[in-house]
Design a protein around this motif. Structure first.
Motif, PDB file in Angstrom:
ATOM      1  N   GLY A   1       0.805  -1.208   0.000  1.00 10.39           N
ATOM      2  CA  GLY A   1       0.000   0.000   0.000  1.00 10.39           C
ATOM      3  C   GLY A   1       0.837   1.257   0.000  1.00 10.39           C
ATOM      4  N   PHE A   2       0.406   2.231   0.773  1.00  9.56           N
ATOM      5  CA  PHE A   2       1.103   3.517   0.846  1.00  9.56           C
ATOM      6  C   PHE A   2       1.124   3.976   2.302  1.00  9.56           C
ATOM      7  N   PRO A   3       2.052   4.896   2.655  1.00 11.25           N
ATOM      8  CA  PRO A   3       2.212   5.253   4.068  1.00 11.25           C
ATOM      9  C   PRO A   3       1.238   6.319   4.539  1.00 11.25           C
ATOM     10  N   ASP A   4       0.823   6.202   5.797  1.00  8.29           N
ATOM     11  CA  ASP A   4       0.105   7.250   6.514  1.00  8.29           C
ATOM     12  C   ASP A   4       1.053   7.727   7.612  1.00  8.29           C
ATOM     13  N   PHE A   5       1.635   8.915   7.442  1.00 11.02           N
ATOM     14  CA  PHE A   5       2.679   9.353   8.353  1.00 11.02           C
ATOM     15  C   PHE A   5       2.129   9.786   9.706  1.00 11.02           C
ATOM     16  N   MET A   6       0.839  10.003   9.804  1.00 15.96           N
ATOM     17  CA  MET A   6       0.257  10.330  11.109  1.00 15.96           C
ATOM     18  C   MET A   6       0.143   9.087  11.979  1.00 15.96           C
ATOM     19  N   SER A   7      -0.370   8.003  11.397  1.00 17.23           N
ATOM     20  CA  SER A   7      -0.579   6.779  12.180  1.00 17.23           C
ATOM     21  C   SER A   7       0.611   5.845  12.159  1.00 17.23           C
ATOM     22  N   ARG A   8       1.597   6.116  11.279  1.00 20.12           N
ATOM     23  CA  ARG A   8       2.764   5.243  11.071  1.00 20.12           C
ATOM     24  C   ARG A   8       2.363   3.874  10.520  1.00 20.12           C
ATOM     25  N   ALA A   9       1.175   3.769   9.958  1.00 21.44           N
ATOM     26  CA  ALA A   9       0.703   2.514   9.372  1.00 21.44           C
ATOM     27  C   ALA A   9       0.742   2.612   7.857  1.00 21.44           C
ATOM     28  N   ARG A  10       0.715   1.459   7.206  1.00 22.84           N
ATOM     29  CA  ARG A  10       0.505   1.401   5.766  1.00 22.84           C
ATOM     30  C   ARG A  10      -0.995   1.357   5.506  1.00 22.84           C
ATOM     31  N   VAL A  11      -1.395   1.878   4.368  1.00 16.02           N
ATOM     32  CA  VAL A  11      -2.821   1.953   4.029  1.00 16.02           C
ATOM     33  C   VAL A  11      -3.073   1.144   2.766  1.00 16.02           C
ATOM     34  N   VAL A  12      -4.092   0.276   2.816  1.00  9.70           N
ATOM     35  CA  VAL A  12      -4.483  -0.528   1.652  1.00  9.70           C
ATOM     36  C   VAL A  12      -5.990  -0.441   1.478  1.00  9.70           C
ATOM     37  N   ARG A  13      -6.456  -0.907   0.318  1.00 12.02           N
ATOM     38  CA  ARG A  13      -7.887  -0.980   0.034  1.00 12.02           C
ATOM     39  C   ARG A  13      -8.372  -2.407   0.285  1.00 12.02           C
ATOM     40  N   PRO A  14      -9.658  -2.601   0.559  1.00 15.25           N
ATOM     41  CA  PRO A  14     -10.177  -3.958   0.719  1.00 15.25           C
ATOM     42  C   PRO A  14      -9.986  -4.785  -0.547  1.00 15.25           C
ATOM     43  N   GLY A  15      -9.815  -6.074  -0.356  1.00 18.73           N
ATOM     44  CA  GLY A  15      -9.650  -6.982  -1.484  1.00 18.73           C
ATOM     45  C   GLY A  15      -8.262  -7.601  -1.513  1.00 18.73           C
ATOM     46  N   GLU A  16      -7.906  -8.160  -2.665  1.00 19.03           N
ATOM     47  CA  GLU A  16      -6.634  -8.868  -2.778  1.00 19.03           C
ATOM     48  C   GLU A  16      -5.460  -7.888  -2.799  1.00 19.03           C
ATOM     49  N   VAL A  17      -4.497  -8.144  -1.907  1.00 20.54           N
ATOM     50  CA  VAL A  17      -3.297  -7.312  -1.794  1.00 20.54           C
ATOM     51  C   VAL A  17      -2.079  -8.217  -2.000  1.00 20.54           C
ATOM     52  N   PRO A  18      -1.321  -8.042  -3.072  1.00 20.56           N
ATOM     53  CA  PRO A  18      -0.111  -8.847  -3.247  1.00 20.56           C
ATOM     54  C   PRO A  18       0.910  -8.507  -2.159  1.00 20.56           C
ATOM     55  N   LEU A  19       1.517  -9.534  -1.587  1.00 24.47           N
ATOM     56  CA  LEU A  19       2.598  -9.375  -0.605  1.00 24.47           C
ATOM     57  C   LEU A  19       3.828 -10.079  -1.154  1.00 24.47           C
ATOM     58  N   GLU A  20       4.988  -9.435  -1.027  1.00 18.89           N
ATOM     59  CA  GLU A  20       6.212 -10.046  -1.532  1.00 18.89           C
ATOM     60  C   GLU A  20       7.406  -9.521  -0.763  1.00 18.89           C
ATOM     61  N   GLY A  21       8.510 -10.239  -0.905  1.00 15.97           N
ATOM     62  CA  GLY A  21       9.748  -9.832  -0.248  1.00 15.97           C
ATOM     63  C   GLY A  21      10.856 -10.812  -0.540  1.00 15.97           C
ATOM     64  N   ARG A  22      11.843 -10.861   0.353  1.00 11.08           N
ATOM     65  CA  ARG A  22      13.017 -11.724   0.192  1.00 11.08           C
ATOM     66  C   ARG A  22      13.313 -12.425   1.515  1.00 11.08           C
ATOM     67  N   ALA A  23      13.976 -13.573   1.407  1.00 11.12           N
ATOM     68  CA  ALA A  23      14.360 -14.333   2.595  1.00 11.12           C
ATOM     69  C   ALA A  23      15.739 -14.933   2.383  1.00 11.12           C
ATOM     70  N   TRP A  24      16.499 -15.068   3.459  1.00  6.91           N
ATOM     71  CA  TRP A  24      17.874 -15.574   3.347  1.00  6.91           C
ATOM     72  C   TRP A  24      18.334 -16.145   4.684  1.00  6.91           C
TER      73      TRP A  24
END
Length: 372
Positions: A260-283
């Protein structure tokens, strides 16, 4: 643990609350930088986005004048210039490198030393001469037990003027898995100054303190090295009086690109309802990553993520992906990795004075908006 914090200038010492940090320490922290988590999308981290930690100053270096010496318990001491090093058979390895203090800022009490959250990591392709090639040419004496590596960066520790030095056991220095490199290129280009130009050590699977930059000497010794960066700093210990265990291989870790995108007041990320792709890296530096799990309820439950292909040697991170169906409200996303040796990430992190090897699971607060 009593609310004090560790002093950057003297690893292992605890500073009283309110005690100042020196300007030199602040300057040191200012020229270090971490990886923007959005850059986890890249298989290879661009050099300018790869994390940087400098212990002292970035030394002046001229490749035309640079010399690497191989000395100590060898039959034929060597002095090698850069053309000679580049003429030797080379190897290129894709390696994920992580600072031993990554995650330090999440400990309580928090060591003052570089306050990494989770961003002190990067993956690059390093090209250079296998260390064992140089040791074969020099001829290792039978009584040698360690290889000591000296960088050109220079400073004062505990009142003693010294270069940055670290050692490796001889078996690791001479081995093929992992294959230690004396590297002169990063991602196909000469090393940038902040990454050790013109020459540095690459030790796949080990934390960054072992990857000596601005490498100028390799000395084989018949006794274990007891220099400051080896025997005093980079030790896992609870009190200043104990010797502690050495920091070496990278503990398993998975990171998520914040959705999503940042909300600098709440320090949370903001997303819309529904499917949200999540990805990253692991090692992991101990063994290849075999599982990545994601939680969307602050660790209450976990589901398996899909893993991308593994690097041939297993020295680089793996991509992972999953899809989360977001519902309105507040959520905490977490991710954890498990390697082939059965090591995984803790939900609560044991404390140590240096703040080393903290691989606590990542937590990302997310607010899912109600409606459009």
């Amino acid at each position: 643990m009593d609310g004090r914090i560790a002093d950057l200038s003297t690893p292992g010492r605890l500073a009283e609350p309110g005690e100042g940090i020196g300007l030199d320490e602040l300057a040191l922290a200012a020229r270090n930088h971490g990886l923007p988590l959005e850059a986890l999308r890249y298989d290879l981290t661009p050099a300018g986005l790869h994390y940087v930690l400098v212990h002292y100053d970035i030394p002046a270096a001229d490749a035309d004048e640079w010399r690497l010496t191989v000395s100590g318990r060898v039959r034929t001491p060597l002095t090698l210039d850069m053309p000679r090093l580049r003429s030797l058979p080379s190897a290129t390895h894709r390696v994920t490198m992580e600072c031993a203090g990554n995650g330090r800022a999440r400990l309580d009490p928090r060591p003052v030393s570089q306050p990494w959250l989770v961003e002190a990591v990067g993956t690059a392709e390093w090209t250079g001469v296998p260390l064992r090639t140089l040791l074969i040419e020099a001829g290792v004496e039978p009584d040698a037990v360690e290889a000591v590596f000296t960088g050109a960066d220079h400073g004062v520790e505990r009142g003693i003027e010294q270069d940055y030095r670290r050692s490796l056991p001889l078996a690791l220095a001479q081995g093929e898995d992992p294959e230690v490199l004396v590297a002169y290129e990063m991602n196909g280009l000469p090393l940038p100054p902040q990454h050790g130009y013109p020459l540095r050590l690459i030790v796949p699977g080990w934390y960054g303190m072992a990857q000596v930059k601005w490498l100028c000497d390799i000395a084989l010794t018949d006794t274990p090295f007891t220099g400051f960066q080896q025997a005093v700093a980079y030790r896992l210990k609870q009190s200043p009086d104990e010797p502690g265990e050495p920091v070496d291989k990278i503990a398993p870790r998975a990171l998520m690109i914040p959705p999503g995108f940042p909300d600098f007041m709440s320090r949370a990320r903001v997303v819309r309802p529904g499917e949200v792709p999540l990805e990253g890296r692991a090692w992991s530096g101990h063994a290849p990553v075999t599982h990545v799990e994601v939680s969307t309820d602050d660790g209450g439950s976990w589901s398996e993520a899909a893993l991308g292909p593994a690097d041939g040697h297993g020295w680089a991170w793996r991509q992972w992906r999953t899809v989360w169906t977001a519902t309105p409200g507040s959520h905490v996303l977490s991710v954890r990795a498990t390697d082939a040796a059965g090591r995984t990430q803790p939900l609560t992190q044991p404390w140590n004075r240096g703040g080393f090897a903290n691989n606590l699971v990542q937590r990302i607060p997310v607010l899912c908006l109600d409606g459009d």
